[in-house]
Enzyme design. Structure first.
Site, PDB file in Angstrom:
ATOM      1  N   SER A  90       0.703  -1.249   0.045  1.00 24.77           N
ATOM      2  CA  SER A  90       0.120  -0.111   0.071  1.00 24.77           C
ATOM      3  C   SER A  90       0.849   1.154   0.051  1.00 24.77           C
ATOM      4  O   SER A  90       1.747   1.418  -0.907  1.00 24.77           O
ATOM      5  CB  SER A  90      -0.802  -0.057   1.192  1.00 24.77           C
ATOM      6  OG  SER A  90      -1.971   0.990   1.147  1.00 24.77           O
ATOM      7  N   ASP A 126      -9.591  -3.992  -5.076  1.00 21.40           N
ATOM      8  CA  ASP A 126      -8.952  -3.027  -4.173  1.00 21.40           C
ATOM      9  C   ASP A 126      -9.777  -1.713  -4.191  1.00 21.40           C
ATOM     10  O   ASP A 126      -9.825  -1.143  -5.279  1.00 21.40           O
ATOM     11  CB  ASP A 126      -7.535  -2.787  -4.301  1.00 21.40           C
ATOM     12  CG  ASP A 126      -6.823  -2.290  -3.387  1.00 21.40           C
ATOM     13  OD1 ASP A 126      -7.610  -1.728  -2.478  1.00 21.40           O
ATOM     14  OD2 ASP A 126      -5.640  -2.479  -3.024  1.00 21.40           O
ATOM     15  N   HIS A 153      -8.259  -5.033  -0.921  1.00 19.27           N
ATOM     16  CA  HIS A 153      -6.982  -4.713  -0.459  1.00 19.27           C
ATOM     17  C   HIS A 153      -5.904  -5.502   0.196  1.00 19.27           C
ATOM     18  O   HIS A 153      -4.729  -5.573   0.089  1.00 19.27           O
ATOM     19  CB  HIS A 153      -7.255  -3.332   0.333  1.00 19.27           C
ATOM     20  CG  HIS A 153      -5.793  -2.344   0.560  1.00 19.27           C
ATOM     21  ND1 HIS A 153      -5.176  -1.980  -0.464  1.00 19.27           N
ATOM     22  CD2 HIS A 153      -5.318  -1.962   1.681  1.00 19.27           C
ATOM     23  CE1 HIS A 153      -4.300  -1.256  -0.187  1.00 19.27           C
ATOM     24  NE2 HIS A 153      -4.288  -1.322   1.140  1.00 19.27           N
TER      25      HIS A 153
END
Length: 699
Positions: free
Chosen positions: A551, A636, A671
């Site tokens: 991320s 995501d 995610h």
């Protein structure tokens, strides 16, 4: 499976687009990959998956070995520590072969808050996530909330991975689902009347929790009352009840600012009252005890202080200081009880739990107690503590070598009792592993904490494969957690390092400030400095260094690769935020506007130029890069799949080396990757097989 030598890596079509802003032209040849419904996009992602599968096919047996090792180190059938809430004891179970937990409870047989009924009481299933997951490629559950009388369960499910949750209500007496059903929910809570359910919902574009509703059980949702709507796009709504259950707190928060309202939980239709109005860069968080609000606030310093104020006069003019702001210590959290509170602090990157007993109803404090921790690098935090009127405090503790543990601290005696430590089967012996904490000197002289773990009998000065993990954003403090899957690398001689770089919260709010906005490059140069320090100190082989981040940590990976690709042999990058400019220029995407406070607003010329200087996608060059495995998920909602897809496509056309470049998209997740615990281990086995191969470590 095709032989990778007979295949060629996918090549994405170049469709030239330009955007000019502040006198600078941004070139984007792969913007078309944003077209999620375009069959050509899906075909490209599937082609990349096929290329990755073919390339890693020779590691199939190694992946199977790694997976079996990881499974051997988890107690597949296990039970969590039960906790008391009202008239029930709650806990979760896992069963061998089952992907998800089963949430259960037993009726309390006595008024003794510490006496679990054991086999004397019949187990009731609150929610079996495995049943919910049948026929679903993904399953996540949030907002598990039981009404005060214990009869009703509110929960929300996401079966896609897009963080889009649907609220449902289950009658725990009959097991039946009620008619209540709401899409896009976030916070969910019951009022004290057991008939009123409050919830927040997100908007349909930015996924921002922006509305707060009140619902009466059994009534049509068309009659739900809109209590509050947040107009400012930087802010999200959240709600919860104070530990004593008396008040409901509605909070609106951005990354740097909060505002709170309160209402008695037994008067859900009453009038909400503001505590203190918002102003930029002012955060405060609220709990309640005996007619006083206890407020953790950063009004006198970035690291927060603790104040109280009467419920009748909550505004700042009536605040009375309990704990002052400290420059050298961050007050991260307050856990408030009837007879004591716990100050959760962080000093020099390490967590401290201070117990402060009350000596009177007026809030006068007694002698401070502090829970001692034995290791140089660890994580400690409050565990589940539902009871307000108690003299015991549960906390979690773990380290890089100590499995996750739950302790109970007796405020009266000052003693901690171990309630449970996660069992690690498969031959794990804690004494074989060594943990350290050291500091690396950054380019500007700043001392950056580093946590290390390795197997003592496999360590050779300057010869071990070295793995370094980093994040460094949002003020998030990198935890020193135990991981049983990590044993597969440690047992093969890896030294594993965790860099507590600027941009995180490891040394308080100023540490965060020093790695965000116009100071963001410190995050990247800190990571490089940590790497150089570890090699110079003999913790690893300079030719066998791997790094990992996900991320915002994937942004770190991309920026460091552009700055110093020569330092690293292999890179693991998960759901990486690498297309900084295009994402932050698109205000229609989830998270963009709220994140101006973290990265900057590129519509402002100075911020635009600074962000452009480090955006990984915009700074890929014709040069050699390390071997890379980049992973994303199609659904995501935090870092869209197209960011790494575009990044990989550009790298394929520009990089001058023949190092491995792999890109894998989980087509059914979000995610956090796979939701099932066994599926998740398969993903880690793929990662580790890649690392072992690229760093020439025997499997």
């Amino acid at each position: 499976m095709s032989n990778p030598t007979e295949m060629k890596p996918p090549v994405a079509a170049i469709r030239h687009t330009e955007t000019t802003l502040h006198g600078t032209t941004l070139v984007d040849d792969y913007a078309w990959l944003r077209e999620k419904d375009n069959p050509e996009v899906i075909a490209y992602l599937e082609a990349e998956n096929a290329w990755t599968a073919a390339d890693l096919a020779p590691t199939a047996e190694l992946q199977k070995t790694l997976y079996q090792e990881m499974v051997s180190h988890i107690k597949e059938t296990d039970v969590s520590v039960p906790f008391r809430d009202g008239s029930w004891w709650y806990y979760s179970r896992t069963e061998q072969g089952a992907q998800y937990p089963i949430y259960c409870r037993k009726a309390a047989l006595t008024d003794d808050l510490d006496r679990f009924p054991g086999d004397a009481a019949q187990e009731e299933t609150v929610l079996d996530i495995n049943e919910l997951a049948k026929g679903e490629p993904y399953m996540a559950v949030s907002a598990l909330t039981v009404s005060d009388d214990g009869h009703l369960l509110a929960y929300a499910v996401d079966n896609k991975g897009f963080r889009q949750y649907t609220l449902q209500v289950k009658d725990l007496r009959t097991g039946a689902l009620l008619s209540e059903r709401v899409e896009r929910v976030g916070s969910v809570l019951w009022a004290a009347d057991n008939a009123t359910l409050c919830y927040t919902v997100e908007d349909e574009v930015q996924k921002r929790q922006f509305q707060f509703f009140r619902h009466t059980l059994g009534r049509p949702h068309s009659e739900d009352v809109l209590v509050f709507e947040e107009k400012d796009e930087r802010f999200n709504l959240g709600a919860g009840r104070t530990r004593d259950g008396i008040y409901t707190i509605l909070e609106s928060s951005s990354h740097t600012t909060t505002e709170n309202w309160f209402l008695r939980s037994d008067d859900p239709a009453g009038k909400w009252q503001l505590i203190e109005p918002r102003r930029d860069d002012f955060e405060y968080y609220v709990d309640h005890r005996h007619g006083l609000f206890y407020i953790r606030a950063n009004d006198t310093g970035r690291n927060f202080r603790l104040v109280t104020t009467p419920v009748e006069t909550p505004s700042k003019a009536y605040w009375r200081e309990v704990l002052p702001h400290r420059e050298d210590s961050m007050l991260e959290e307050i856990d408030l009880f009837a007879s004591f509170f716990v100050a959760c602090e962080r000093t020099l990157g390490l967590q401290h739990l201070r117990i402060l007993p009350f000596s009177g109803q007026d809030g006068t404090l007694g002698t401070v107690q502090e829970i001692a921790f034995p290791e140089p690098a660890y994580s400690a935090h409050p565990h589940i503590n539902r009871n307000f009127d108690t003299h015991k405090f549960r906390y979690g503790y773990q380290s890089l070598v100590t499995p996750s543990s739950v302790f109970e601290y007796d405020v009266a005696t000052g003693e901690s009792t171990l309630l449970k430590q996660i069992e690690v089967p498969g031959g794990f012996d804690r004494s074989h592993y060594h943990s350290e904490r050291l500091f690396a000197t950054a380019s500007d002289g700043t001392q950056v904490p580093v946590s290390l773990v390795y197997r003592s009998d496999r360590f050779e000065h300057g010869k071990n494969p070295l793995y370094i993990y980093g994040y460094g954003s949002y003020g998030y403090s990198l935890p020193n957690n135990f991981s049983s899957s990590r044993l597969s690398l440690l047992d093969r001689g890896f030294v594993m390092a965790f860099a507590h770089i600027r941009g995180g919260g490891d040394l308080g709010k100023k540490w965060h400030d020093a790695g965000r906005l116009m100071e963001k490059r410190n995050t990247f140069t800190d990571f490089i400095a940590v790497t150089e320090h570890l090699v110079a100190s003999g913790y690893g082989d300079a030719k066998r260094i791997a790094m990992e981040g996900g991320s915002a940590g994937g942004l770190l990976m991309g920026a460091v690769c552009n700055l110093r690709p020569d330092l690293y042999r292999a890179v693991l990058s998960h759901v990486p935020f690498v297309d900084v400019m295009n994402t932050m220029l698109d205000a229609s995407l989830p998270l963009t506007v709220p994140e101006y406070e973290e990265w900057g607003n590129p519509n402002e010329p100075e911020a635009f130029r600074y962000m452009l200087s480090y955006s990984p996608y915009d700074n890929v060059e014709a040069k050699a890069y390390p071997a890379m495995l980049v992973k994303t998920s199609l659904h995501d909602s935090q870092v869209m799949y197209w960011e790494p897809a575009k990044y990989i496509a550009k790298l394929r056309t520009l990089k001058t080396d023949n190092h491995t470049l792999l890109f894998h998209t989980n087509m059914t997740a979000g995610h956090s990757g796979a939701s099932g615990r066994y599926d998740y281990l398969e993903e880690i086995a793929m990662d580790y097989a890649f690392l072992l191969r690229e760093l020439h470590v025997e499997g």
